[in-house]
Design an enzyme around this catalytic site. Structure first.
Site, mmCIF file in Angstrom:
data_model
loop_
_atom_site.group_PDB
_atom_site.id
_atom_site.type_symbol
_atom_site.label_atom_id
_atom_site.label_comp_id
_atom_site.label_asym_id
_atom_site.label_seq_id
_atom_site.Cartn_x
_atom_site.Cartn_y
_atom_site.Cartn_z
ATOM 1 N N TRP A 49 0.822 -1.205 0.000
ATOM 2 C CA TRP A 49 0.000 0.000 0.000
ATOM 3 C C TRP A 49 0.863 1.265 0.000
ATOM 4 C CZ3 TRP A 49 -4.207 -2.416 -1.145
ATOM 5 C CH2 TRP A 49 -4.496 -3.627 -0.536
ATOM 6 N N PHE A 66 -22.056 0.018 -17.276
ATOM 7 C CA PHE A 66 -23.276 0.656 -16.786
ATOM 8 C C PHE A 66 -23.958 -0.160 -15.701
ATOM 9 C CE2 PHE A 66 -25.079 -2.213 -19.861
ATOM 10 C CZ PHE A 66 -26.331 -2.541 -19.358
ATOM 11 N N THR A 67 -23.708 -1.467 -15.642
ATOM 12 C CA THR A 67 -24.379 -2.317 -14.647
ATOM 13 C C THR A 67 -23.977 -1.971 -13.220
ATOM 14 O OG1 THR A 67 -22.710 -4.052 -14.856
ATOM 15 C CG2 THR A 67 -24.669 -4.234 -16.259
#
Length: 193
Positions: A49, A66-67
């Site tokens: 990280w 778009f889902t």
């Protein structure tokens, strides 16, 4: 797309971008900054990280999806919150252009907007992070009936613990045959109002 590979990357990020009806240039710029500066990679000493895609000079593959704007109506997906196709394509192309301006254009790849695609992701870790742009102030008069219902459901879920969670707080008698440790698969379900 159609059995043909149209794009690929090596190490980097696969961005699945859900464009909302309410997204503006402000959200676009926020997402470009976040995606390019998100520290999800390890540094040279192995510290997790620590590094962004730009720090590591890795690639970015973008897929318009778009889902991700789905709202469930019972068990049926509803996509009315997704930006309409023509507007969304313009927004998506602008998003790609901004990514390329902020980084290295040759390291930004994409799929084919609106096409049915087979996307193969080798998720390293696996690490999947959901990013959302800062919530804009919404005029309550502009909310649709479905959005208002969704907000009521969310408020209900956060204020009222589900029946199964209340039951978990009740001490159980280990001699009670109906008592369950949960090891058998304690299954609970939420019902929509």
């Amino acid at each position: 797309v159609g059995g043909e590979q149209i794009s690929s990357i090596g190490r980097g990020l696969c961005v699945l971008l859900g464009i909302s009806l309410e997204d503006t240039q402000r959200e676009l710029e926020h997402m470009v900054r976040k995606i390019l500066n998100l520290r999800v990679f390890e540094d040279e000493s192995g510290k997790h990280w620590s590094k962004s895609v730009m720090d590591k000079q890795y690639e970015v593959l973008c897929v318009s999806q778009f889902t991700l704007q789905c709202i469930l109506k019972g068990n049926k997906p509803d996509y009315h919150m997704a930006m309409p196709t023509e507007q969304a394509e313009c927004f998506y192309n602008n998003f790609l252009e901004q990514l390329r301006k902020a980084y290295k254009p040759e390291l930004i790849k994409d799929g084919k907007f609106g096409a049915y695609m087979q996307v193969h992701i080798q998720n390293d870790g696996p690490v999947t992070i959901e990013l959302e742009s800062p919530a804009a102030t919404v005029d309550p008069k502009q909310l649709t009936k479905l959005e208002k219902q969704q907000q009521r459901k969310e408020k209900t879920r956060t204020k009222v613990p589900s029946e199964s969670s209340r039951e978990r707080n009740i001490p159980r008698n280990k001699d009670d045959p109906s008592a369950s440790s949960g090891a058998e698969g304690d299954v609970s379900s939420e019902r929509e109002p």
